[in-house]
Design a protein around this motif. Structure first.
Motif, mmCIF file in Angstrom:
data_model
loop_
_atom_site.group_PDB
_atom_site.id
_atom_site.type_symbol
_atom_site.label_atom_id
_atom_site.label_comp_id
_atom_site.label_asym_id
_atom_site.label_seq_id
_atom_site.Cartn_x
_atom_site.Cartn_y
_atom_site.Cartn_z
ATOM 1 N N MET A 1 7.051 -5.539 13.668
ATOM 2 C CA MET A 1 6.745 -4.216 13.839
ATOM 3 C C MET A 1 5.225 -4.071 12.841
ATOM 4 N N LEU A 2 5.256 -2.762 13.468
ATOM 5 C CA LEU A 2 4.137 -2.004 12.970
ATOM 6 C C LEU A 2 4.532 -0.639 12.325
ATOM 7 N N VAL A 3 4.347 -0.372 10.620
ATOM 8 C CA VAL A 3 4.464 0.018 9.833
ATOM 9 C C VAL A 3 3.748 1.202 9.343
ATOM 10 N N ARG A 4 3.712 2.892 9.873
ATOM 11 C CA ARG A 4 2.336 3.597 9.546
ATOM 12 C C ARG A 4 3.053 3.715 7.916
ATOM 13 N N ILE A 5 2.295 3.432 7.131
ATOM 14 C CA ILE A 5 2.088 3.355 5.729
ATOM 15 C C ILE A 5 2.099 5.082 4.683
ATOM 16 N N ARG A 6 3.427 5.277 4.025
ATOM 17 C CA ARG A 6 2.583 7.511 3.700
ATOM 18 C C ARG A 6 3.019 7.101 2.482
ATOM 19 N N ALA A 7 3.330 5.561 1.901
ATOM 20 C CA ALA A 7 2.863 5.922 0.208
ATOM 21 C C ALA A 7 3.256 3.876 0.103
ATOM 22 N N ALA A 8 2.732 4.071 -0.981
ATOM 23 C CA ALA A 8 2.522 2.792 -1.871
ATOM 24 C C ALA A 8 2.690 2.981 -3.244
ATOM 25 N N SER A 9 3.000 1.992 -3.422
ATOM 26 C CA SER A 9 2.768 1.930 -5.650
ATOM 27 C C SER A 9 1.628 0.722 -6.029
ATOM 28 N N LEU A 10 1.320 0.292 -7.332
ATOM 29 C CA LEU A 10 0.692 -0.734 -7.747
ATOM 30 C C LEU A 10 1.371 -0.445 -9.229
ATOM 31 N N ASN A 11 2.446 -2.015 -9.043
ATOM 32 C CA ASN A 11 3.061 -2.171 -9.852
ATOM 33 C C ASN A 11 2.287 -3.317 -11.185
ATOM 34 N N PRO A 12 2.641 -3.676 -12.658
ATOM 35 C CA PRO A 12 1.808 -4.635 -13.362
ATOM 36 C C PRO A 12 2.451 -5.547 -12.264
ATOM 37 N N ALA A 13 3.044 -6.568 -11.634
ATOM 38 C CA ALA A 13 2.140 -7.857 -10.283
ATOM 39 C C ALA A 13 1.356 -7.463 -10.143
ATOM 40 N N ASP A 14 1.513 -6.526 -9.167
ATOM 41 C CA ASP A 14 -0.237 -6.420 -8.588
ATOM 42 C C ASP A 14 -1.390 -6.402 -9.512
ATOM 43 N N TRP A 15 -1.451 -5.698 -10.664
ATOM 44 C CA TRP A 15 -2.841 -5.635 -12.029
ATOM 45 C C TRP A 15 -3.264 -7.563 -11.659
ATOM 46 N N TYR A 16 -1.439 -8.204 -12.663
ATOM 47 C CA TYR A 16 -1.875 -9.337 -12.301
ATOM 48 C C TYR A 16 -2.130 -10.513 -11.814
ATOM 49 N N LYS A 17 -1.682 -10.061 -10.630
ATOM 50 C CA LYS A 17 -2.481 -10.747 -9.551
ATOM 51 C C LYS A 17 -4.287 -10.803 -9.195
ATOM 52 N N MET A 18 -4.301 -9.458 -9.620
ATOM 53 C CA MET A 18 -5.720 -8.858 -9.813
ATOM 54 C C MET A 18 -7.033 -9.885 -10.656
ATOM 55 N N ARG A 19 -5.950 -9.509 -11.334
ATOM 56 C CA ARG A 19 -6.654 -10.010 -12.796
ATOM 57 C C ARG A 19 -7.059 -11.182 -12.641
ATOM 58 N N GLY A 20 -5.657 -11.762 -12.278
ATOM 59 C CA GLY A 20 -5.254 -13.807 -12.567
ATOM 60 C C GLY A 20 -5.059 -13.508 -14.256
ATOM 61 N N THR A 21 -4.560 -12.882 -14.433
ATOM 62 C CA THR A 21 -4.395 -13.097 -16.017
ATOM 63 C C THR A 21 -2.672 -12.918 -16.054
ATOM 64 N N SER A 41 3.172 -4.341 -3.223
ATOM 65 C CA SER A 41 4.077 -5.278 -2.660
ATOM 66 C C SER A 41 5.372 -4.065 -2.364
ATOM 67 N N ASP A 42 5.615 -2.684 -2.727
ATOM 68 C CA ASP A 42 5.972 -1.610 -2.054
ATOM 69 C C ASP A 42 5.463 -0.632 -1.392
ATOM 70 N N PHE A 43 5.769 -0.180 -0.577
ATOM 71 C CA PHE A 43 6.004 0.550 0.596
ATOM 72 C C PHE A 43 6.695 1.919 1.201
ATOM 73 N N ALA A 44 6.519 2.377 1.725
ATOM 74 C CA ALA A 44 7.573 3.347 2.127
ATOM 75 C C ALA A 44 6.712 4.358 4.021
ATOM 76 N N GLY A 45 7.210 4.446 4.896
ATOM 77 C CA GLY A 45 6.492 5.075 6.161
ATOM 78 C C GLY A 45 7.484 4.581 6.938
ATOM 79 N N ALA A 46 6.904 4.956 8.106
ATOM 80 C CA ALA A 46 7.160 4.759 9.777
ATOM 81 C C ALA A 46 7.438 4.178 10.845
ATOM 82 N N VAL A 47 7.792 3.578 11.079
ATOM 83 C CA VAL A 47 7.611 2.826 12.391
ATOM 84 C C VAL A 47 7.085 2.941 13.654
#
Length: 70
Positions: A1-21, A41-47
């Motif tokens: 399934m291909l989704v055109r992303i209209r909105a995405a979020s950055l949350n603490p889990a993403d930040w910690y993964k990026m930093r490695g801490t 890990s969070d997004f919204a869009g249309a198929v």
């Protein structure tokens, strides 16, 4: 399934993964580089398109995913 992303979020889990801490997280996420190369890990869009085995969604359907955390 291909989704055109209209909105995405950055949350603490993403930040910690990026930093490695905290460093203990690296045991799960990858010691030298992340096992999962794409953050987010969070997004919204249309198929946009679906494969022949996809029966629950059609092009144009609005979708969202809360994803998984660490």
């Amino acid at each position: 399934m291909l989704v055109r992303i209209r909105a995405a979020s950055l949350n603490p889990a993403d930040w910690y993964k990026m930093r490695g801490t905290p460093y203990l997280l690296r045991l799960q996420a990858g010691l030298l580089k992340p096992k999962q190369q794409v953050l987010g890990s969070d997004f919204a869009g249309a198929v946009e398109a679906v494969g022949r085995d996809v029966t629950q969604f059609r092009p144009g359907d609005e979708v969202f995913d809360g994803g998984s955390s660490l």
